[in-house]
Design a protein around this motif. Structure first.
Motif, PDB file in Angstrom:
ATOM      1  N   UNK A  40     -18.562 -33.216 -61.776  1.00 56.94           N
ATOM      2  CA  UNK A  40     -19.929 -33.375 -61.304  1.00 56.94           C
ATOM      3  C   UNK A  40     -20.265 -32.347 -60.225  1.00 56.94           C
ATOM      4  N   UNK A  41     -21.545 -32.289 -59.843  1.00 58.63           N
ATOM      5  CA  UNK A  41     -21.996 -31.348 -58.818  1.00 58.63           C
ATOM      6  C   UNK A  41     -22.255 -32.029 -57.488  1.00 58.63           C
ATOM      7  N   UNK A  42     -21.969 -33.336 -57.417  1.00 58.75           N
ATOM      8  CA  UNK A  42     -22.127 -34.061 -56.156  1.00 58.75           C
ATOM      9  C   UNK A  42     -21.173 -35.235 -56.137  1.00 58.75           C
ATOM     10  N   UNK A  43     -20.907 -35.743 -54.941  1.00 60.67           N
ATOM     11  CA  UNK A  43     -20.001 -36.863 -54.786  1.00 60.67           C
ATOM     12  C   UNK A  43     -19.304 -36.798 -53.449  1.00 60.67           C
ATOM     13  N   UNK A  44     -18.344 -37.689 -53.212  1.00 60.92           N
ATOM     14  CA  UNK A  44     -17.635 -37.707 -51.937  1.00 60.92           C
ATOM     15  C   UNK A  44     -16.551 -36.640 -51.885  1.00 60.92           C
ATOM     16  N   UNK A  62      -7.576 -15.260 -61.803  1.00 59.97           N
ATOM     17  CA  UNK A  62      -8.510 -15.386 -60.695  1.00 59.97           C
ATOM     18  C   UNK A  62      -8.170 -16.607 -59.872  1.00 59.97           C
ATOM     19  N   UNK A  63      -8.979 -16.862 -58.871  1.00 67.61           N
ATOM     20  CA  UNK A  63      -8.770 -17.996 -57.977  1.00 67.61           C
ATOM     21  C   UNK A  63     -10.059 -18.778 -57.837  1.00 67.61           C
ATOM     22  N   UNK A  64      -9.942 -20.084 -57.958  1.00 66.28           N
ATOM     23  CA  UNK A  64     -11.060 -20.998 -57.768  1.00 66.28           C
ATOM     24  C   UNK A  64     -10.831 -21.709 -56.443  1.00 66.28           C
ATOM     25  N   UNK A  65     -11.837 -21.706 -55.572  1.00 72.18           N
ATOM     26  CA  UNK A  65     -11.620 -22.260 -54.232  1.00 72.18           C
ATOM     27  C   UNK A  65     -12.828 -23.055 -53.747  1.00 72.18           C
ATOM     28  N   UNK A  66     -12.517 -24.031 -52.903  1.00 73.54           N
ATOM     29  CA  UNK A  66     -13.523 -24.799 -52.164  1.00 73.54           C
ATOM     30  C   UNK A  66     -12.903 -25.111 -50.821  1.00 73.54           C
ATOM     31  N   UNK A  67     -13.418 -24.499 -49.754  1.00 67.79           N
ATOM     32  CA  UNK A  67     -12.783 -24.667 -48.458  1.00 67.79           C
ATOM     33  C   UNK A  67     -11.352 -24.177 -48.502  1.00 67.79           C
ATOM     34  N   UNK A  68     -10.422 -25.007 -48.020  1.00 68.79           N
ATOM     35  CA  UNK A  68      -9.008 -24.629 -48.000  1.00 68.79           C
ATOM     36  C   UNK A  68      -8.305 -24.903 -49.325  1.00 68.79           C
ATOM     37  N   UNK A  69      -8.974 -25.584 -50.243  1.00 68.12           N
ATOM     38  CA  UNK A  69      -8.357 -25.908 -51.529  1.00 68.12           C
ATOM     39  C   UNK A  69      -8.573 -24.772 -52.518  1.00 68.12           C
ATOM     40  N   UNK A  91     -17.677 -30.816 -42.722  1.00 68.54           N
ATOM     41  CA  UNK A  91     -18.739 -31.281 -41.823  1.00 68.54           C
ATOM     42  C   UNK A  91     -20.114 -30.907 -42.357  1.00 68.54           C
ATOM     43  N   UNK A  92     -20.147 -29.957 -43.299  1.00 70.01           N
ATOM     44  CA  UNK A  92     -21.421 -29.524 -43.879  1.00 70.01           C
ATOM     45  C   UNK A  92     -21.762 -30.374 -45.091  1.00 70.01           C
ATOM     46  N   UNK A  93     -23.043 -30.552 -45.377  1.00 65.46           N
ATOM     47  CA  UNK A  93     -23.435 -31.391 -46.523  1.00 65.46           C
ATOM     48  C   UNK A  93     -23.195 -30.729 -47.872  1.00 65.46           C
ATOM     49  N   UNK A  94     -23.012 -29.403 -47.865  1.00 64.61           N
ATOM     50  CA  UNK A  94     -22.784 -28.672 -49.116  1.00 64.61           C
ATOM     51  C   UNK A  94     -21.495 -27.868 -48.995  1.00 64.61           C
ATOM     52  N   UNK A  95     -20.632 -27.971 -49.996  1.00 66.68           N
ATOM     53  CA  UNK A  95     -19.377 -27.207 -50.033  1.00 66.68           C
ATOM     54  C   UNK A  95     -19.502 -26.149 -51.127  1.00 66.68           C
ATOM     55  N   UNK A  96     -19.466 -24.863 -50.774  1.00 65.74           N
ATOM     56  CA  UNK A  96     -19.520 -23.832 -51.819  1.00 65.74           C
ATOM     57  C   UNK A  96     -18.220 -23.810 -52.623  1.00 65.74           C
ATOM     58  N   UNK A  97     -18.339 -23.782 -53.928  1.00 66.36           N
ATOM     59  CA  UNK A  97     -17.206 -23.600 -54.835  1.00 66.36           C
ATOM     60  C   UNK A  97     -17.300 -22.191 -55.400  1.00 66.36           C
ATOM     61  N   UNK A 109     -22.943 -24.705 -55.550  1.00 68.66           N
ATOM     62  CA  UNK A 109     -22.827 -25.692 -54.472  1.00 68.66           C
ATOM     63  C   UNK A 109     -22.394 -27.065 -54.970  1.00 68.66           C
ATOM     64  N   UNK A 110     -21.516 -27.706 -54.203  1.00 71.38           N
ATOM     65  CA  UNK A 110     -21.170 -29.106 -54.420  1.00 71.38           C
ATOM     66  C   UNK A 110     -21.751 -29.898 -53.252  1.00 71.38           C
ATOM     67  N   UNK A 111     -22.591 -30.878 -53.551  1.00 70.59           N
ATOM     68  CA  UNK A 111     -23.255 -31.668 -52.517  1.00 70.59           C
ATOM     69  C   UNK A 111     -22.448 -32.913 -52.201  1.00 70.59           C
ATOM     70  N   UNK A 112     -22.074 -33.056 -50.938  1.00 74.21           N
ATOM     71  CA  UNK A 112     -21.325 -34.238 -50.512  1.00 74.21           C
ATOM     72  C   UNK A 112     -22.280 -35.409 -50.335  1.00 74.21           C
ATOM     73  N   UNK A 113     -21.961 -36.517 -50.996  1.00 78.86           N
ATOM     74  CA  UNK A 113     -22.804 -37.699 -50.847  1.00 78.86           C
ATOM     75  C   UNK A 113     -22.437 -38.497 -49.603  1.00 78.86           C
ATOM     76  N   UNK A 114     -21.166 -38.409 -49.209  1.00 78.44           N
ATOM     77  CA  UNK A 114     -20.708 -38.952 -47.937  1.00 78.44           C
ATOM     78  C   UNK A 114     -19.350 -38.345 -47.671  1.00 78.44           C
ATOM     79  N   UNK A 115     -18.869 -38.485 -46.448  1.00 80.14           N
ATOM     80  CA  UNK A 115     -17.723 -37.691 -46.021  1.00 80.14           C
ATOM     81  C   UNK A 115     -16.422 -38.074 -46.701  1.00 80.14           C
ATOM     82  N   UNK A 116     -16.238 -39.308 -47.054  1.00 77.07           N
ATOM     83  CA  UNK A 116     -15.020 -39.726 -47.731  1.00 77.07           C
ATOM     84  C   UNK A 116     -15.319 -41.004 -48.482  1.00 77.07           C
ATOM     85  N   UNK A 117     -14.490 -41.360 -49.459  1.00 82.19           N
ATOM     86  CA  UNK A 117     -14.772 -42.565 -50.240  1.00 82.19           C
ATOM     87  C   UNK A 117     -14.897 -43.828 -49.406  1.00 82.19           C
TER      88      UNK A 117
END
Length: 433
Positions: A40-44, A62-69, A91-97, A109-117
């Motif tokens: 999905x494009x959004x979630x926790x 190639x390399x696929x990344x999001x933050x430190x992952x 801490x940001x509402x959107x995490x670039x992938x 962009x991946x949109x965070x719906x909340x910080x953790x489950x």
């Protein structure tokens, strides 16, 4: 009028220096830009996202990344890849992938719906409709889980496939959620099942399309479908027909060609039908390349052996290579004591070795369970179903399990007993959090 010798020499040098990508009209020939999509494009934070990329350097890592992952990927011969990635806390509402290969990159962009489950309680889901006592299908299926609420997709295979709405509605009622993966089977005499693909898509699901290189009902000795005949091009017009149809349809489809190839029950086994060592890999690569040549970049190529067993063909000799495979899968059944040769096995006993081998062969690629179920004989199917979902949900690279809802060699169905159906429904609900 003749140009001075020096000027003529300069002009000739400039012509030689022009890039080969300049066309006769003077316009650079542009390749399609690289792009990625997220599902999905959004979630926790902690959501496992399936990333699909197109337009990347062919057969390149190639390399696929999001933050430190970050996870590696390798683009196919058509510049396509798919990979699974876990979204980190932010801490940001959107995490670039971002996917990068050499100088080519693309982001989404991946949109965070909340910080953790556990940071917020999702709205309660409506109670699933109860299955009628007479066994008939319900008229309305429960809605699928919202994106980001589940790390493990639930899929199903039923006798009628993606067009069997009543069967799929019944499964949704039994499982407490609509399947997001639906199995389909076709042999080498059938046309591309676009109606099935569209029917699944209308339900919010994707087809795991099993493409079997034989004629149904013909047994394991079918020389016309020997692997070297496929590689020699005997079926190229048919392969192009499929590729062109899938490309025109244009939506994502998972294609598993010649599944369970490490066994000895299909004519594409290297142990049968006049086949020999190396024939399976050669046939797979040929089929892949012919279909890819039609522009079918929407195909996820799923390499799907059976779980290894004593006497099965080694997987290392059957793997086509990272540039020819987008995802890997395992089929595995707990036969219990339903057959004279079988014993009860736990999910970890059934899948543990195979998962380890897939990770060694195809590091970084998502893993699916293409077919699975358990017999009722020899143990508690209800406890097995609970354990299965928990075991697979804890595997970060396993993205889906597909239940084989058939009454075939034994009763593999979800509702072979009320206890088994109740256990699977509870386990799927628990893995949603």
């Amino acid at each position: 009028m003749r140009l001075p010798k020096l000027l003529a020499t300069v002009l000739a040098a400039l012509c030689l220096a022009l890039p080969a990508s300049i066309t006769a009209a003077g316009t650079p020939a542009q390749a399609a830009p690289a792009a990625i999509t997220l599902d999905p494009a959004s979630g926790p934070a902690g959501t496992t996202v399936t990333v699909t990329g197109t337009g990347f350097p062919k057969k390149s890592p190639g390399t696929l990344s999001a933050g430190a992952n970050a996870v590696p990927f390798t683009a196919s011969a058509s510049g396509y890849f798919t990979a699974a990635l876990v979204i980190p806390e932010s801490a940001d509402p959107v995490v670039p992938v971002t996917a990068a290969s050499g100088r080519v990159s693309a982001s989404a962009p991946f949109t965070l719906t909340y910080s953790s489950p556990s940071a917020a309680d999702p709205a309660p889901e409506p109670a699933p409709a109860a299955a009628p006592e007479d066994g008939s299908a319900t008229s309305t299926a429960p809605s699928a889980p919202q994106p980001g609420t589940s790390l493990l997709r639930f899929g199903v295979g039923t006798p009628g496939g993606p067009l069997a709405s009543a069967e799929l509605d019944e499964v949704a009622a039994l499982a407490g959620e609509a399947p997001s993966v639906i199995l389909s089977y076709k042999d080498f005499n059938q046309a591309p099942p676009l109606a099935e693909l569209e029917a699944a898509r209308s339900r919010g699901a994707m087809v795991l399309l099993t493409w079997e290189p034989w004629a149904w009902g013909g047994g394991t000795s079918q020389p016309a479908y020997a692997l070297d005949r496929i590689t020699a091009g005997d079926f190229d017009p048919y392969l192009r027909q499929w590729g062109q149809a899938l490309a025109t349809w244009g939506h994502p489809v998972m294609l598993r060609f010649g599944h369970e190839m490490n066994g000895n029950w299909y004519p594409w086994s290297e142990q049968l039908n006049g086949n020999g060592p190396g024939d399976y890999v050669a046939a797979w690569r040929h089929v892949h390349d012919v279909v890819a040549s039609t522009g079918a970049a929407n195909v996820t190529w799923v390499w799907n052996p059976n779980v290894p067993y004593w006497g099965s063909a080694p997987l290392t000799a059957l793997y086509p290579g990272a540039t020819y495979v987008d995802a890997v899968a395992l089929d595995g059944y707990n036969w219990g004591t339903s057959a004279s040769w079988s014993t009860w096995v736990s999910p970890s006993q059934l899948f543990g070795q195979g998962l380890a081998e897939l990770r060694g062969l195809a590091p970084g690629k998502q893993i699916l369970i293409g077919e699975t179920s358990a017999a009722e004989q020899g143990g508690s199917k209800a406890e097995w179903a609970t354990s299965l979902v928990g075991y697979l949900a804890a595997q970060g690279d396993v993205t889906a399990l597909t239940w084989f809802h058939f009454n075939k060699e034994t009763d593999w169905r979800i509702n072979s007993s009320t206890a088994a159906a109740d256990a699977l429904r509870s386990a799927l609900a628990a893995r949603r959090g």
